[in-house]
Design a protein around this motif. Structure first.
Motif, mmCIF file in Angstrom:
data_model
loop_
_atom_site.group_PDB
_atom_site.id
_atom_site.type_symbol
_atom_site.label_atom_id
_atom_site.label_comp_id
_atom_site.label_asym_id
_atom_site.label_seq_id
_atom_site.Cartn_x
_atom_site.Cartn_y
_atom_site.Cartn_z
ATOM 1 N N PHE A 19 0.835 -1.197 0.000
ATOM 2 C CA PHE A 19 0.000 0.000 0.000
ATOM 3 C C PHE A 19 0.874 1.253 0.000
ATOM 4 O O PHE A 19 0.626 2.204 -0.743
ATOM 5 C CB PHE A 19 -0.928 0.003 1.215
ATOM 6 N N TRP A 20 1.916 1.262 0.812
ATOM 7 C CA TRP A 20 2.789 2.424 0.881
ATOM 8 C C TRP A 20 3.625 2.570 -0.379
ATOM 9 O O TRP A 20 3.992 3.695 -0.764
ATOM 10 C CB TRP A 20 3.685 2.333 2.118
ATOM 11 N N ALA A 21 3.922 1.460 -1.061
ATOM 12 C CA ALA A 21 4.592 1.542 -2.356
ATOM 13 C C ALA A 21 3.697 2.250 -3.369
ATOM 14 O O ALA A 21 4.168 3.080 -4.163
ATOM 15 C CB ALA A 21 4.949 0.138 -2.852
ATOM 16 N N LEU A 22 2.399 1.930 -3.326
ATOM 17 C CA LEU A 22 1.453 2.596 -4.212
ATOM 18 C C LEU A 22 1.353 4.078 -3.879
ATOM 19 O O LEU A 22 1.326 4.931 -4.774
ATOM 20 C CB LEU A 22 0.079 1.928 -4.089
ATOM 21 N N VAL A 23 1.304 4.402 -2.588
ATOM 22 C CA VAL A 23 1.230 5.795 -2.162
ATOM 23 C C VAL A 23 2.452 6.571 -2.646
ATOM 24 O O VAL A 23 2.338 7.717 -3.114
ATOM 25 C CB VAL A 23 1.096 5.883 -0.629
ATOM 26 N N PHE A 24 3.627 5.949 -2.560
ATOM 27 C CA PHE A 24 4.847 6.632 -3.016
ATOM 28 C C PHE A 24 4.762 6.955 -4.496
ATOM 29 O O PHE A 24 5.131 8.054 -4.935
ATOM 30 C CB PHE A 24 6.071 5.749 -2.741
ATOM 31 N N PHE A 25 4.259 6.004 -5.290
ATOM 32 C CA PHE A 25 4.097 6.262 -6.719
ATOM 33 C C PHE A 25 3.137 7.421 -6.949
ATOM 34 O O PHE A 25 3.396 8.314 -7.761
ATOM 35 C CB PHE A 25 3.576 5.003 -7.427
ATOM 36 N N VAL A 26 2.033 7.432 -6.223
ATOM 37 C CA VAL A 26 1.018 8.467 -6.404
ATOM 38 C C VAL A 26 1.555 9.832 -5.987
ATOM 39 O O VAL A 26 1.188 10.857 -6.581
ATOM 40 C CB VAL A 26 -0.260 8.110 -5.623
ATOM 41 N N ILE A 27 2.445 9.871 -4.995
ATOM 42 C CA ILE A 27 3.025 11.144 -4.560
ATOM 43 C C ILE A 27 3.665 11.869 -5.742
ATOM 44 O O ILE A 27 3.547 13.095 -5.891
ATOM 45 C CB ILE A 27 4.067 10.911 -3.443
ATOM 46 N N GLY A 28 4.329 11.104 -6.607
ATOM 47 C CA GLY A 28 4.945 11.721 -7.771
ATOM 48 C C GLY A 28 3.939 12.104 -8.834
ATOM 49 O O GLY A 28 3.912 13.247 -9.306
ATOM 50 N N THR A 29 3.082 11.161 -9.201
ATOM 51 C CA THR A 29 2.189 11.408 -10.328
ATOM 52 C C THR A 29 1.133 12.461 -10.025
ATOM 53 O O THR A 29 0.661 13.146 -10.945
ATOM 54 C CB THR A 29 1.490 10.110 -10.760
ATOM 55 N N CYS A 30 0.751 12.604 -8.747
ATOM 56 C CA CYS A 30 -0.304 13.576 -8.446
ATOM 57 C C CYS A 30 0.202 15.015 -8.543
ATOM 58 O O CYS A 30 -0.594 15.954 -8.453
ATOM 59 C CB CYS A 30 -0.892 13.319 -7.065
ATOM 60 N N ILE A 31 1.500 15.205 -8.754
ATOM 61 C CA ILE A 31 2.022 16.558 -8.952
ATOM 62 C C ILE A 31 1.411 17.189 -10.195
ATOM 63 O O ILE A 31 1.338 18.417 -10.314
ATOM 64 C CB ILE A 31 3.570 16.522 -9.030
ATOM 65 N N TYR A 32 0.913 16.333 -11.118
ATOM 66 C CA TYR A 32 0.314 16.902 -12.322
ATOM 67 C C TYR A 32 -0.892 17.772 -11.984
ATOM 68 O O TYR A 32 -1.207 18.722 -12.718
ATOM 69 C CB TYR A 32 -0.080 15.797 -13.305
ATOM 70 N N GLY A 33 -1.569 17.478 -10.866
ATOM 71 C CA GLY A 33 -2.700 18.302 -10.444
ATOM 72 C C GLY A 33 -2.255 19.704 -10.072
ATOM 73 O O GLY A 33 -2.918 20.693 -10.389
ATOM 74 N N VAL A 34 -1.102 19.792 -9.376
ATOM 75 C CA VAL A 34 -0.540 21.098 -9.022
ATOM 76 C C VAL A 34 -0.083 21.823 -10.289
ATOM 77 O O VAL A 34 -0.281 23.031 -10.444
ATOM 78 C CB VAL A 34 0.637 20.921 -8.036
ATOM 79 N N TYR A 35 0.519 21.088 -11.199
ATOM 80 C CA TYR A 35 0.962 21.650 -12.485
ATOM 81 C C TYR A 35 -0.220 22.251 -13.244
ATOM 82 O O TYR A 35 -0.120 23.339 -13.823
ATOM 83 C CB TYR A 35 1.627 20.534 -13.286
ATOM 84 N N ASP A 36 -1.349 21.563 -13.258
ATOM 85 C CA ASP A 36 -2.504 22.001 -14.042
ATOM 86 C C ASP A 36 -3.249 23.180 -13.435
ATOM 87 O O ASP A 36 -3.986 23.872 -14.139
ATOM 88 C CB ASP A 36 -3.500 20.845 -14.217
ATOM 89 N N GLN A 37 -3.083 23.413 -12.123
ATOM 90 C CA GLN A 37 -3.905 24.400 -11.434
ATOM 91 C C GLN A 37 -3.828 25.779 -12.078
ATOM 92 O O GLN A 37 -4.847 26.428 -12.314
ATOM 93 C CB GLN A 37 -3.492 24.484 -9.967
#
Length: 412
Positions: free
Chosen positions: A218-236
């Protein structure tokens, strides 16, 4: 029964379509509205998006567990429907409060948007994925209609904004009313015995959800999402950067509406094809592929100049998002207990995105003002590349759905 399944696919596809019409009408030009109409600076806008992420965080944690308890019951969707209908007046009140007090307006707008859209979409997507597994259709084929809804609304958003921004808010509420009518037409029969996951929905407990926190995968998945979810900040605040590339802001607003609409039409086509690709390469490889494309898009946005090249980098979003969404659901179903599909998606993916958004949004706003958009995008892209590369070694290869299920309480 087959006819009922086809009916559910059509209604769920239409629900996704009009949810995204409501969301796009009210929010696709949010940063432009805050900048040009309300008069906020990039740092102030970053604070609003940070509050939005906090509210989405709490909504996603609660929504995920509640929806897993409800299974295929629509109680939570009714609550979200009411907020969709009220979205037009809420945005107008949001703008009024911002002019009185930025902090007060930020709290109201951030919480309303976070609870309604950033939290609500996870409920609708996870509900659709659950129904898709039960009725035998691909989630991506239904989700593509959501992308089409965003594209249709965004196509007109720039034009309506130039006439009067309130027209977009009015369109959002009208779309919410259509969503309400469609939800009354959705008839999902609830199982008398075991649910579609093989266990009664009532057996799901808080301990089941908390047990996720003890799993390294689960924490491995969270670590991956930490990186990819930066696209939301990029798009804002990307619309602000894009509009600045044109001689006038009015022209930039309209062109961004056209570009975003075209991108989401491509995204819808990607949603149709993504299940085939993810089934071919596997869920883990699908996640890694989406992360690398995302990193490429951000780095390229910081290197290229001019509206044409920047538009091309923006269109890469139509490649990454469909693969990411399809792969995340398939990865979760292969590596975790299916009974907790909503919790996994809303906490492991959406909630993590909100946490990162809360931290990074004000920092991004500060960075835009101090270093400029291009330099900030380079930094974001390198962060995504690093986390995606490390995730190659952390994420699990495809297994079987039962292999990684939680032990039941009486077996613990």
């Amino acid at each position: 029964m087959k006819q009922q399944h086809s009916h559910n696919y059509l209604i769920l596809s239409a629900l996704l379509f009009f949810f995204f019409v409501t969301w796009s009408s009210s929010s696709s030009l949010l940063s432009i509205w805050l900048h040009q109409e309300v008069g906020l600076k990039a740092a102030d806008t970053g604070i609003i998006f940070s509050v939005l992420s906090v509210s989405a965080l709490f909504a996603q944690v609660c929504y995920g567990f509640i929806q897993d308890k409800l299974g295929l019951r629509k109680n939570l969707l009714w609550v979200i429907t009411l907020m969709l209908i009220l979205s037009g007046p809420a945005y107008m009140l949001f703008g009024y409060l911002l002019k009185i007090n930025i902090l007060l307006g930020s709290i109201f707008g951030g919480f309303f948007i976070g609870l309604t859209f950033n939290g609500g979409i996870g409920v609708l997507e996870s509900y659709t994925e659950r129904a898709a597994r039960r009725d035998g259709f691909e989630f991506g084929r239904a989700r593509m209609w959501g992308s089409l809804g965003w594209a249709v609304a965004t196509f007109f958003a720039g034009l309506l904004f130039n006439l009067n921004p309130h027209l977009n808010f009015m369109a959002a509420s009208v779309s919410g009313l259509v969503f309400f009518w469609l939800l009354t037409r959705l008839k999902v029969s609830l199982p008398a015995g075991p649910s579609e996951q093989g266990e009664p929905a009532s057996r799901i407990s808080l301990d089941d959800a908390l047990r996720l926190l003890t799993l390294p995968r689960f924490w491995a998945l969270v670590f991956f999402v930490i990186g990819t979810c930066i696209y939301g900040v990029y798009d804002q605040q990307f619309p602000v950067y894009f509009a600045s590339q044109f001689p006038t802001l009015r022209e930039g607003n309209a062109m961004f509406g056209y570009l975003n609409s075209f991108q989401v039409f491509l995204e819808a086509a990607g949603m149709f094809c993504a299940p085939w690709l993810v089934n071919r390469i596997g869920a883990k490889n699908g996640l890694i592929f989406a992360g690398m494309v995302m990193a490429l898009r951000m780095v390229a946005s910081g290197l290229v100049e001019g509206p044409l090249l920047i538009s091309i980098t923006k269109l890469l979003h139509a490649v990454e998002l469909p693969v990411l969404l399809v792969a995340i659901f398939k990865y979760n179903s292969l590596n975790f207990d299916k009974r907790l599909s909503s919790t996994l998606y809303l906490v492991g993916f959406a909630c993590t995105s909100s946490v990162i958004g809360t931290v990074l949004s004000p920092l991004a706003g500060f960075s835009y003002e101090k270093f400029g958009f291009a330099q900030s995008y380079l930094i974001m892209g390198l962060m995504v590349f690093c986390t995606t590369f490390i995730s190659i070694f952390l994420l699990r290869s495809n297994g079987t759905p039962t292999e990684h299920s939680f032990p039941q309480p009486n077996a613990v």
